[in-house]
Scaffold this active site. Structure first.
Site, PDB file in Angstrom:
ATOM      1  CD  GLU A   1      -5.937  29.531  31.166  1.00 24.50           C
ATOM      2  OE1 GLU A   1      -6.141  30.064  32.284  1.00 24.50           O
ATOM      3  OE2 GLU A   1      -5.540  30.146  30.160  1.00 24.50           O
TER       4      GLU A   1
ATOM      5  CE1 TYR B   1      -5.153  36.011  36.689  1.00 25.43           C
ATOM      6  CE2 TYR B   1      -3.814  35.470  38.592  1.00 25.43           C
ATOM      7  CZ  TYR B   1      -4.338  36.405  37.713  1.00 25.43           C
ATOM      8  OH  TYR B   1      -4.006  37.726  37.859  1.00 25.43           O
TER       9      TYR B   1
END
Length: 220
Positions: free
Chosen positions: A94, A30
């Site tokens: 991501e 993340y």
């Protein structure tokens, strides 16, 4: 589902994969930033020397920053299943998330579609989909306890957690032995190892080492 068509937003932060390696892992991260746009800017800024192959916003927008056959700079120091240089062995994804809230449905749906294609293109087994925290215990905690690994596992897009009972009293030696078999070979102390395992396989578990921690590890 229609084929994904990522928005191309090239990052200068990449290079060739070393030693003729091809992707055998997918590492999920993340961003820990307030917006996808801020993360996109950071991942494409040569000053920071960091990138990933893909970024998915909370609303499901998908950007590609580095070609899959190239080495993006997303994983950093760490190890998985006895192998280092994770950047040369992996594709990095991501997810736009601060770490303090769930991953929205549009984002998860795009991730699932993206993963499905990557695993087919590179013949990566589900167990090759790992979190940043799996390969860098103690240094990284993403994608964190709110990430729904079980959802991916049900679709064959990640390896499942273990579901067998641990019939022996919990011991650190047993945990480490089972953890190494599952891929956790990055050097760290026992407590850090336990925390990394829980992030992936027993989110929100607390307290001392238990038989459930050992049982949650996947078997080879």
């Amino acid at each position: 589902m229609a084929d994904l068509a990522p928005i191309q937003h090239s990052s200068p932060n990449f290079g060739p994969r070393r030693d003729n390696l091809t992707p055998s892992l997918v590492v999920i991260h993340y961003t820990a930033m307030q917006s996808a746009e801020a993360a996109l800017q950071r991942l494409c800024d040569p000053q920071y020397e960091v990138s990933a192959h893909y970024l998915i916003s909370r609303s499901g927008t998908l950007w590609q920053m580095v070609a899959e056959d190239m080495r993006a700079w997303h994983a950093g120091a760490g190890e998985w299943a006895g192998q280092g240089d994770i950047n040369s062995r992996s594709i990095g994804i991501e997810l736009d998330n601060t770490g303090s809230h769930p991953f929205p449905e549009p984002q998860m749906q795009v991730l699932e579609q993206l993963l499905s294609g990557i695993l087919i293109r590179w013949t990566i087994p589900p167990k090759g989909v790992i979190g940043h925290s799996d390969m860098a215990p103690g240094r990284k905690i993403d994608p964190g306890p709110r990430f729904d690994w079980a959802r991916l596992a049900r679709q064959g897009l990640a390896g499942p957690s273990g579901n067998s009972a641990c019939t022996t009293p919990p011991a650190w030696e047993t945990l480490r032995s089972r953890a190494v078999q599952a891929g956790y070979t990055s050097p760290c102390d026992d407590q850090t190892l336990l925390e990394a395992i829980r992030l992936r396989h027993r989110p929100y578990a607390t307290g001392p080492l238990s038989a459930a921690d050992i049982a949650a590890l996947p078997t080879p």
